[in-house]
Every structure is written in C-alpha cells, then in structure tokens.
Scaffold this motif. Structure first.
Motif, PDB file in Angstrom:
ATOM      1  N   ARG A  30      30.280  49.368  42.376  1.00  0.00           N
ATOM      2  CA  ARG A  30      31.620  48.750  42.348  1.00  0.00           C
ATOM      3  C   ARG A  30      31.585  47.357  42.971  1.00  0.00           C
ATOM      4  O   ARG A  30      32.193  46.418  42.484  1.00  0.00           O
ATOM      5  CB  ARG A  30      32.623  49.625  43.102  1.00  0.00           C
ATOM      6  N   ALA A  31      30.854  47.243  44.071  1.00  0.00           N
ATOM      7  CA  ALA A  31      30.774  45.946  44.752  1.00  0.00           C
ATOM      8  C   ALA A  31      30.119  44.904  43.849  1.00  0.00           C
ATOM      9  O   ALA A  31      30.572  43.761  43.765  1.00  0.00           O
ATOM     10  CB  ALA A  31      29.987  46.090  46.054  1.00  0.00           C
ATOM     11  N   LEU A  32      29.059  45.289  43.166  1.00  0.00           N
ATOM     12  CA  LEU A  32      28.374  44.338  42.284  1.00  0.00           C
ATOM     13  C   LEU A  32      29.238  43.978  41.083  1.00  0.00           C
ATOM     14  O   LEU A  32      29.295  42.827  40.667  1.00  0.00           O
ATOM     15  CB  LEU A  32      27.045  44.939  41.813  1.00  0.00           C
ATOM     16  N   ALA A  33      29.937  44.982  40.555  1.00  0.00           N
ATOM     17  CA  ALA A  33      30.776  44.730  39.381  1.00  0.00           C
ATOM     18  C   ALA A  33      31.910  43.769  39.719  1.00  0.00           C
ATOM     19  O   ALA A  33      32.335  42.970  38.885  1.00  0.00           O
ATOM     20  CB  ALA A  33      31.327  46.041  38.843  1.00  0.00           C
ATOM     21  N   GLU A  34      32.374  43.852  40.946  1.00  0.00           N
ATOM     22  CA  GLU A  34      33.495  43.010  41.350  1.00  0.00           C
ATOM     23  C   GLU A  34      33.152  41.520  41.306  1.00  0.00           C
ATOM     24  O   GLU A  34      34.016  40.669  41.212  1.00  0.00           O
ATOM     25  CB  GLU A  34      33.936  43.399  42.762  1.00  0.00           C
ATOM     26  N   LEU A  35      31.857  41.238  41.398  1.00  0.00           N
ATOM     27  CA  LEU A  35      31.444  39.843  41.397  1.00  0.00           C
ATOM     28  C   LEU A  35      31.435  39.233  39.996  1.00  0.00           C
ATOM     29  O   LEU A  35      31.454  38.021  39.857  1.00  0.00           O
ATOM     30  CB  LEU A  35      30.039  39.713  41.994  1.00  0.00           C
ATOM     31  N   GLU A  36      31.398  40.070  38.975  1.00  0.00           N
ATOM     32  CA  GLU A  36      31.228  39.525  37.628  1.00  0.00           C
ATOM     33  C   GLU A  36      32.388  38.608  37.248  1.00  0.00           C
ATOM     34  O   GLU A  36      32.173  37.502  36.744  1.00  0.00           O
ATOM     35  CB  GLU A  36      31.113  40.644  36.601  1.00  0.00           C
ATOM     36  N   ASP A  37      33.596  39.057  37.490  1.00  0.00           N
ATOM     37  CA  ASP A  37      34.740  38.229  37.121  1.00  0.00           C
ATOM     38  C   ASP A  37      34.718  36.914  37.880  1.00  0.00           C
ATOM     39  O   ASP A  37      35.006  35.855  37.330  1.00  0.00           O
ATOM     40  CB  ASP A  37      36.047  38.973  37.419  1.00  0.00           C
ATOM     41  N   GLU A  38      34.350  36.991  39.160  1.00  0.00           N
ATOM     42  CA  GLU A  38      34.272  35.764  39.948  1.00  0.00           C
ATOM     43  C   GLU A  38      33.280  34.793  39.329  1.00  0.00           C
ATOM     44  O   GLU A  38      33.499  33.589  39.291  1.00  0.00           O
ATOM     45  CB  GLU A  38      33.825  36.080  41.375  1.00  0.00           C
ATOM     46  N   ASP A  39      32.168  35.328  38.851  1.00  0.00           N
ATOM     47  CA  ASP A  39      31.140  34.466  38.290  1.00  0.00           C
ATOM     48  C   ASP A  39      31.612  33.772  37.021  1.00  0.00           C
ATOM     49  O   ASP A  39      31.312  32.613  36.787  1.00  0.00           O
ATOM     50  CB  ASP A  39      29.888  35.279  37.974  1.00  0.00           C
ATOM     51  N   LEU A  40      32.345  34.499  36.209  1.00  0.00           N
ATOM     52  CA  LEU A  40      32.826  33.879  34.988  1.00  0.00           C
ATOM     53  C   LEU A  40      33.823  32.778  35.313  1.00  0.00           C
ATOM     54  O   LEU A  40      33.821  31.720  34.689  1.00  0.00           O
ATOM     55  CB  LEU A  40      33.453  34.937  34.078  1.00  0.00           C
ATOM     56  N   VAL A  41      34.656  33.038  36.290  1.00  0.00           N
ATOM     57  CA  VAL A  41      35.609  31.996  36.702  1.00  0.00           C
ATOM     58  C   VAL A  41      34.848  30.802  37.250  1.00  0.00           C
ATOM     59  O   VAL A  41      35.172  29.641  36.978  1.00  0.00           O
ATOM     60  CB  VAL A  41      36.592  32.557  37.751  1.00  0.00           C
TER      61      VAL A  41
END
Lengths: 420, 187
Positions: A30-41
């Motif tokens: 969950r913690a790693l997945a949460e970063l994906e949206d941040e990265d796209l932004v």
C-alpha cells in the motif's frame, strides 16, 4: 525518584498488537502504491516546467505534442542539439506481460531479482520467472518480454523497441512503465516521451500521461521512479549544449527496429546464452556500481538546487516553481527565493523567503529568516534584517542556523553602517 | 530456432538489489514497535504506521547501504510520529492493548491493559520533544549520541530534553502513588 522513572520506562517497553506477515506485506505494498500517483503528478509538473520558451529550456525540454507536430518539433530540437536526449545516457522501461510464452521459450528463473548486461551497455533487471527474447545488434535492440516483469536500462544511441502482445512501445528517450495483464496493457510515462502503437492507432505520450488500463505492480513503479529521478539527475549534472543530438521521437530518420529484419543472435558477444543452452550458466557481469534503488534520486527539488549551484537561476526558478506546484514546502520556497535573488528580483526573493519562513518547522523558519536578513542587509535595510533574524528564531538556542545568524548579527553590530 | 527468439536472458540472483517491497515488509514490525512506544495505543496508530511506511518508501532510493536499514529508517519514523502527536487533546486509547497484554488470566490481562493506558496517558502529558527524547533513550535504550542524530539536534540539547522529561515524569509519578507503587513492585 530516578528508579521510579526507570521502572516507568521499562513498563513502556511493550510490543504493539501483532500482525501477520501477509498484513505486513500488504502494508508495504500500500505504501509503495501510494507513491505512484505522486510520481505521475511529478512527471506532469516536469513537463510543465519544460514548456518554457525554447531558449530557456534547452537543458530539460522534451517532446510535448503528439504525432507529426512532435516529430517536427523533435527535428527542430535535433538540429540545435537536443540536450536532454544527448546527455541522457540511460533509458529505463519496465514491462509486465502474461504467461503465454512459457511453452515457446521455456526456462525457469531462480528466486530473487536477476540482472543481465548486453554488450552495448544495456542493463536488464528481471523478476524471477521472467522469460525474455531479444534481438541484439549494434545500435538496434528489440525485446519481447514473454513472462514476468523486467526493467531495462538502455544505453544512449540505440533504437530500442519493446513488444507486449499487440502493443509496441518505441522508445524515444524516456522512462516509462508498461504493465500487461492478459490483453490489457497500460503505459505510463514518467519522463520524456514514447510512441505507442496499441494495435489500433499510434499515440505519442509525454511525461505524466497514461494510455490503456492494466494492473500495476508497486515495485515496478518504485523502480521506475528511482530510475527516472536518477536520469533527471544525470541530465542536470552532465548536460552540455554541445553534446550530440539524440534520437528522434518516432525515429523516422534513424529507422526504427520495427521495420528491420531480425538480426542474428549475438549471445556470445552479448554475454547472453543461445536458446536451449543453459541460460543460467551464462556469465552476468556483476554490478560495479550502485543499483537503482540505492542510488540517490534527483527530484525536482534536487535539480533546482543543482541549477542554483550552477548559477542557472532561470532554470532553478522554473524547477522550484514546478516542485512547489507538486508539493509546497518551506525548503522549496527558500530555493525559489535563492533563484529570485540570483535574478536580482529582491522583493520577490524576500517574499519567497518570508513565505518559506512562515511555514514548516522551526528550523525552516530560522533558515528563511537568515536568508531574508542577508538579503535585506545587502540592500541596506539593516533594521529589517535584524528584525527578520530575531522574529524567525534564527538566533534561538537549537536553531540550525544559529552560528551563521550570530555571525551576521555580530557583523551588523560591529559595523553598523558598513556593507554586509 | 528463429533468430528473433534466439537469445534468452540468463536469470540468476541479483548481486545486491534492494527490493522496496521486501525492505518495507521487513521493516513493518520494527516501525510498529517504534511507533507504538512513541504514540501509545491511541486511535490513529495504524494510520501513523502507514504514513511512516509511505515516508520510508519515498526515502528508500536514498538508502545507500552505509548503515543498516533500521538505522536509516528510525529518523523517518520519529519525524512521522511527531506529525501524529500534534492533534490537541489527550489521545483516545484503544482496546488493541488487549492483544499485547494477553494472557490466560483475564483479571491480570485487564490490569495490564489499564496500566499501559495509564502509562501512556502520563507520557502523553510531556511536551513532544521531551517525550521523544525519553522514549528514544529510556525506552528504546538508544545512545544519547544516536538519539541526537535521529532528532537532528546537538547532544547537549538532547540531554537537556531528557533531563527535563525525567524530572517531569518523576513529578507526575510522585503525584500518583498507586501507579508508583505498582511500578516499584514490578521491578
């Protein structure tokens, strides 16, 4: 009473409610997945940061439009030296595909991650169980990932094509992920641009864009993020206007691998093994440098700092603005202030310092106050400078800038009328 | 054999990769223990743990292997804990304590739960920085130098916080003879 406090501490040495290994793994995912949206932004902001007038963005620009216009733009860039592509020594992409090719290629990977390097300097990292087929020739590589997932770190100057089912992703100098779940394919671009042929139409994607829908693996996302940031860092550190131009988006002039005849196997020269010949026994060059996960990343903020260090204040300001758009922080306001100060925009710089000093931790406030004081003093605004120092807490015990703040104050008191 | 399928990448264990998911998974119990001792069994404990894991996931690419992963992670967890200490008011304790003091004797279990609640209520009355200094040095038994490093302060500042924390705790425990007696009897 000391013994009683020790007893208190001992009684606090309790363990939290236990959780299972599965729950721990799920929390990590969950913690790693949460970063994906941040990265796209983040990638989106990168693209915005690069959309300034051409003369100002030579170090960071990338393709910003699709189709023919993108190609024309790229040609234009190539003529005047496409700094980003020229200095971006690596290209990393990640492909996740289905299981359909097991019978075709066979081969079972041992547990753990694996790494293989090709003669041209390309590096491929794969998950256990991955099966890949490559055509490797000088300057031209085609990869078909038939099973599992892999990360590709591709040396500059080669055409590189990845196939995932009916989809073809043509690399044009970028970092992106490709996930395949059965027939579903998803391509997300983190840096630069790619051209995607999804079997129905060709689409040009730039940083921050996603095409298709498929489940993604947070580990791959994390690796892509690290690779993209590392590459951005390399661009910032190694960029040179005189570097040779890179490949073109679409690759029309260079001739993409897709139209070429397959090349002869290069297993011997490429340190790979021929199909059916003990693949696991082939030597793999041990990594002589840090792995992607262990290398320092270069975020927008880090790039802005580097631009500051290089006295490229325009770039520093643009990157700081982009970083602030992604995630405001006191440190980013301070970087923005430094950039504005470098550009001679004193009042704007002061406003940025004050903004930085008004948010964040006590340490951030103190740092902002110190910078504002220095700038005010340099502009002969001594009383305001002193006030900024005192109000920000820069002179308080525990301030991270206590010593420089004291030195500045001492200088003001020693030479009340003189320049800083 | 077609030339297009002619090369298979040899697969063998990677030399030294850091698998983020595996690294985080291995850290989860330690992160929970640190957070538990810093925050206590309050509502929002699991959220704090998850926040810390996200921060760690973000920080992992900076990990260069020069220290242990737990050494690298501790300051990140402490910084996250600070954010969760800030909501005003006394923390609301949760029943999860049952799980950590569980035993065969229900009476003993209930007493243990009540005591742990009391301990954390006392601890939560300390100012944040003193609380963290106390937990790091007295509960986690981290050296003063390391605790100062985790907190990003000088060792003198850390010692001053710890001294004030101990003095304040002594004062509060003295004012609670029942708890004090129980702590003494358990030593």
């Amino acid at each position: 009473m000391s013994e009683l406090v020790d007893a208190f501490a001992e009684a606090l040495r309790a363990e939290p409610p236990p959780i299972s290994e599965e729950e721990a793994a799920e929390a990590a995912r969950r913690a790693l997945a949460e970063l994906e949206d941040e990265d796209l932004v983040d990638a989106f902001a990168e693209a915005l940061a690069a959309s300034a007038p051409p003369a100002e963005v030579a170090g960071t620009e990338r393709a910003t439009s699709a189709g023919a216009s993108a190609r024309e733009e790229a040609l234009d860039r190539a003529r005047r030296g496409w700094r980003l592509a020229a200095v971006a020594a690596t290209l990393v992409l990640f492909v996740g595909v289905g299981l359909w090719a097991q019978a075709l290629l066979g081969g079972e990977a041992p547990a753990g991650l694996v790494e293989h390097r090709l003669a041209a300097g390309h590096r491929i990292q794969a998950t256990a169980g991955a099966t890949l087929a490559i055509e490797d020739a000088p300057g031209q590589v085609r990869v078909r990932l038939r099973e599992g997932e892999a990360a590709f770190d591709v040396a500059r100057g080669s055409d590189f094509v990845v196939e995932a089912g009916d989809w073809t992703v043509r690399v044009t100098g970028t970092v992106f992920t490709v996930a395949r779940d059965g027939d579903a394919v998803r391509v997300a671009v983190y840096e630069g641009s790619v051209e995607v042929d999804d079997g129905a139409a060709a689409v040009a994607l730039t940083a921050g864009q996603v095409h298709g829908e498929a489940a993604t693996d947070p580990r791959i996302v994390a690796l892509a993020r690290a690779a993209a940031r590392r590459r951005l860092g390399a661009v910032a550190e190694a960029g040179s206007p005189g570097s040779s131009p890179g490949r073109l988006p679409g690759g029309a002039a260079e001739g993409p691998a897709e139209e070429s005849e397959p090349h002869a196997p290069t297993g011997a020269g490429g340190r790979g093994s021929i199909l059916g010949e003990e693949p696991a026994a082939a030597p793999v060059e041990p990594p002589g440098e840090a792995t992607p996960a262990s290398r320092p990343v270069a975020s927008l903020e880090a790039r802005a700092r580097r631009a500051l260090a290089a006295r490229d204040y325009d770039a520093a300001l643009r990157l700081a603005d982009a970083a602030l758009a992604v995630r405001p922080s006191s440190a980013r306001h301070l970087i923005r202030g430094d950039a504005l100060r470098g550009l001679g925009r004193t009042d704007d710089a002061l406003a940025a310092y004050r903004r930085g000093a008004s948010t964040g931790s006590a340490g951030d406030r103190a740092t902002g106050g110190l910078e504002a004081a220095r700038l005010l003093l340099a502009n002969g605004r001594r009383a305001e400078a002193r006030d900024a120092l005192e109000r920000s807490g820069a002179l308080r015990d525990g301030s991270p800038v206590l010593l420089p703040a004291r030195r500045l104050l001492a200088r003001m008191e020693r030479d009340p009328e003189g320049p800083e | 054999m077609s030339s297009r399928d002619s090369v298979v990448i040899p697969l063998r264990p990677h030399a030294a990769p850091l698998d983020p998911e595996r690294a985080l998974t291995e850290l989860v119990p330690t992160v929970r223990r640190w957070m538990w001792r810093l925050l206590g069994p309050r509502e929002g404990f699991e959220d704090a743990v998850q926040d810390a894991l996200v921060e760690l996931a973000r920080a992992l690419p900076r990990f260069e292997g020069r220290s242990s992963l737990t050494t690298f992670a501790h300051p990140v967890v402490v910084r996250t804990a600070y954010r969760h200490m800030r909501p005003a008011g006394a923390p609301r304790m949760v029943d999860a304590i049952d799980q950590v003091t569980s035993g065969d004797d229900p009476e003993r279990r209930a007493a243990g739960r009540q005591q742990l609640e009391r301990l954390h209520r006392v601890l939560a009355q300390l100012p944040e920085k003193q609380r963290v200094a106390f937990v790091l040095c007295a509960v986690e038994r981290v050296s003063h130098a390391r605790a100062a490093e985790i907190e990003g302060v000088s060792i003198e500042t850390l010692r001053a916080r710890l001294k004030r924390a101990r003095a304040e705790l002594a004062r509060r425990l003295k004012a609670d003879p029942e708890l004090a007696e129980r702590l003494r009897s358990e030593r």
